[in-house]
Design an enzyme around this catalytic site. Structure first.
Site, short mmCIF file in Angstrom:
data_model
loop_
_atom_site.label_atom_id
_atom_site.label_comp_id
_atom_site.label_asym_id
_atom_site.label_seq_id
_atom_site.Cartn_x
_atom_site.Cartn_y
_atom_site.Cartn_z
N ASP A 26 0.81 -1.22 0.00
CA ASP A 26 0.00 0.00 0.00
C ASP A 26 0.84 1.27 0.00
O ASP A 26 0.53 2.22 -0.72
CB ASP A 26 -0.94 0.01 1.22
CG ASP A 26 -2.02 -1.05 1.13
OD1 ASP A 26 -2.26 -1.55 0.01
OD2 ASP A 26 -2.63 -1.36 2.17
N ILE A 27 1.90 1.30 0.80
CA ILE A 27 2.70 2.53 0.88
C ILE A 27 3.39 2.80 -0.45
O ILE A 27 3.46 3.94 -0.91
CB ILE A 27 3.72 2.47 2.04
CG1 ILE A 27 4.47 3.79 2.16
CG2 ILE A 27 4.69 1.32 1.86
CD1 ILE A 27 3.60 4.97 2.51
N ARG A 29 2.33 1.98 -3.41
CA ARG A 29 1.31 2.44 -4.35
C ARG A 29 0.92 3.89 -4.08
O ARG A 29 0.51 4.61 -5.00
CB ARG A 29 0.09 1.54 -4.29
CG ARG A 29 0.36 0.08 -4.66
CD ARG A 29 -0.92 -0.73 -4.71
NE ARG A 29 -1.80 -0.26 -5.78
CZ ARG A 29 -1.67 -0.60 -7.06
NH1 ARG A 29 -0.69 -1.42 -7.42
NH2 ARG A 29 -2.50 -0.14 -7.96
N ARG A 49 8.23 -9.78 -4.28
CA ARG A 49 8.47 -11.22 -4.14
C ARG A 49 7.88 -11.97 -5.32
O ARG A 49 8.35 -13.05 -5.68
CB ARG A 49 7.87 -11.73 -2.83
CG ARG A 49 8.60 -11.26 -1.59
CD ARG A 49 7.91 -11.74 -0.34
NE ARG A 49 6.56 -11.21 -0.21
CZ ARG A 49 5.67 -11.57 0.69
NH1 ARG A 49 5.99 -12.51 1.58
NH2 ARG A 49 4.48 -11.02 0.73
N HIS A 91 13.45 -3.77 6.84
CA HIS A 91 14.02 -2.47 6.49
C HIS A 91 15.54 -2.45 6.64
O HIS A 91 16.26 -2.12 5.69
CB HIS A 91 13.39 -1.37 7.35
CG HIS A 91 12.00 -1.03 6.96
ND1 HIS A 91 11.29 0.00 7.54
CD2 HIS A 91 11.16 -1.58 6.06
CE1 HIS A 91 10.08 0.07 7.00
NE2 HIS A 91 9.98 -0.89 6.11
N LYS A 109 9.91 4.73 6.94
CA LYS A 109 9.97 4.71 8.40
C LYS A 109 9.19 3.50 8.93
O LYS A 109 8.19 3.09 8.32
CB LYS A 109 9.45 6.04 8.99
CG LYS A 109 8.03 6.44 8.58
CD LYS A 109 6.99 5.75 9.43
CE LYS A 109 5.61 5.96 8.87
NZ LYS A 109 4.63 5.01 9.45
N ARG A 177 0.52 -5.14 9.56
CA ARG A 177 0.51 -4.34 10.80
C ARG A 177 0.34 -5.21 12.04
O ARG A 177 0.59 -4.76 13.16
CB ARG A 177 -0.61 -3.31 10.76
CG ARG A 177 -0.47 -2.25 9.68
CD ARG A 177 -1.66 -1.30 9.72
NE ARG A 177 -1.64 -0.34 8.64
CZ ARG A 177 -1.02 0.83 8.68
NH1 ARG A 177 -0.37 1.17 9.78
NH2 ARG A 177 -1.05 1.66 7.66
#
Length: 348
Positions: A26-27, A29, A49, A91, A109, A177
């Site tokens: 989502d981030i 996109r 992936r 990350h 982040k 999440r």
């Protein structure tokens, strides 16, 4: 005098920066369209992936080639920089691999899952002479930058208190999440914004009081925090992914206060309430409003600043150097320790 946060890269700076996006969630996109608005940035590649997902993403957002293997992408000489937008646990490992390969990195982040990982990235980037930064887009938001500048300029007198909240319920249990294996964390995902705000205004605290809700698997879902400072100053912060906590922020001083509307990390305006000699209605009813235009989905200012810094041959950006990310993580780690102590008291 040169800025201590601006370091020159060991590499010859590129005329244009060829970007690869790592991750197609989502981030990614959300941020991908904003790359199109950046002069000197070329959308070069995307990695997922699933090669099919990478190809679909590349076709939709015009990101050139598609990859499903990180090492193959990192050895490609046609890629200068990577934006890493994968689950938290990946990350730092991915950033370190990219840095070792000589690529510039912008890491969504949080830059890692603790201060140890943040320091490893800083040390590796310094050793390789490449650009590295945590993608704390809030600090590049023109409205937020103006808010911080006005506060430090003394518009509300001496800053005495800071408040920052960010609570939004995320009910999808199969989302990343909610994954302990992927280091999911409300503190790292949402609480990092209020903590960053507090450190921008008051610096690192002298003490931390924290409590909240932590699931049996270790995933924190709500926290409320008080950062203590000398002279009675304080910051009150809260975050949650299971309930709403009004996502606004404020700074209060000896001659007034400033407020940022929801969502404060992406707001395009703020208000200043100043007492004009007497405590009358104007301090409440007639605030000074500052408004700013929003560019794209809000990430344009950050991507533009980072791309320009890389093209100048710099290894950090003065608005959000790696030292700032490490300082925030020192506080985040302290909050987790304080929460663990509070949970232990509750259990007994």
């Amino acid at each position: 005098m040169p800025d201590p946060h601006v370091v020159t890269t060991k590499q010859a700076p590129p005329a244009e920066v060829r970007w690869a996006i790592v991750g197609t969630g989502d981030i990614s996109r959300t941020v991908a369209p904003d790359f199109a608005a950046i002069p000197g940035a070329r959308r070069a590649a995307v990695l997922s992936r699933s090669l099919q997902k990478a190809r679909t993403f590349s076709e939709e957002f015009d990101f050139g080639r598609a990859f499903d293997d990180l090492d193959t992408l990192l050895t490609d000489p046609e890629i200068d920089a990577v934006y890493i937008a994968t689950p938290h646990a990946l990350h730092a490992p991915m950033a370190l691999r990219a840095i070792t390969a000589g690529k510039h990195v912008l890491v969504e982040k949080p830059i890692g899952v603790n201060a140890v990982e943040a320091r490893k990235i800083a040390e590796a980037a310094q050793g390789q002479g490449v650009f590295a930064m945590e993608a704390m887009w809030m600090k590049f938001n023109p409205s937020f930058r103006s808010f911080i500048a006005q506060a430090h300029a003394g518009r509300i007198g001496d800053i005495r208190a800071v408040r920052g909240y960010f609570g939004l319920p995320f009910a999808t249990e199969d989302s990343t999440r909610w994954s302990a294996e992927r280091s999911s964390s409300t503190l790292l995902d949402q609480g990092i914004y209020p903590v960053t705000l507090a450190l921008e205004l008051l610096g690192k605290p002298s003490g931390i009081i924290a409590d909240g809700l932590v699931r049996a698997d270790g995933v924190d879902v709500t926290e409320h925090v008080t950062l203590r400072y000398d002279g009675g100053r304080f910051a009150h912060l809260a975050a949650s992914m299971v309930q709403f906590i009004e996502p606004t922020a404020s700074a209060s001083g000896t001659s007034g206060w400033m407020t940022i509307p929801a969502p404060f990390m992406a707001a395009s305006q703020y208000a200043i309430h100043i007492m004009d000699g007497t405590l009358n209605g104007t301090v409440f009813s007639s605030p000074e409003i500052s408004r700013f235009d929003r560019e794209g989905n809000g990430y344009v200012p950050m991507f533009r600043a980072v791309t320009e810094a890389i093209r100048r041959g710099e290894t950090e950006h003065e608005w959000h150097p790696l030292r700032a990310s490490i300082d925030v993580f020192d506080v985040l780690d302290g909050i987790r320790s304080a929460m663990a102590a509070s949970q232990s008291v509750h259990d007994h």
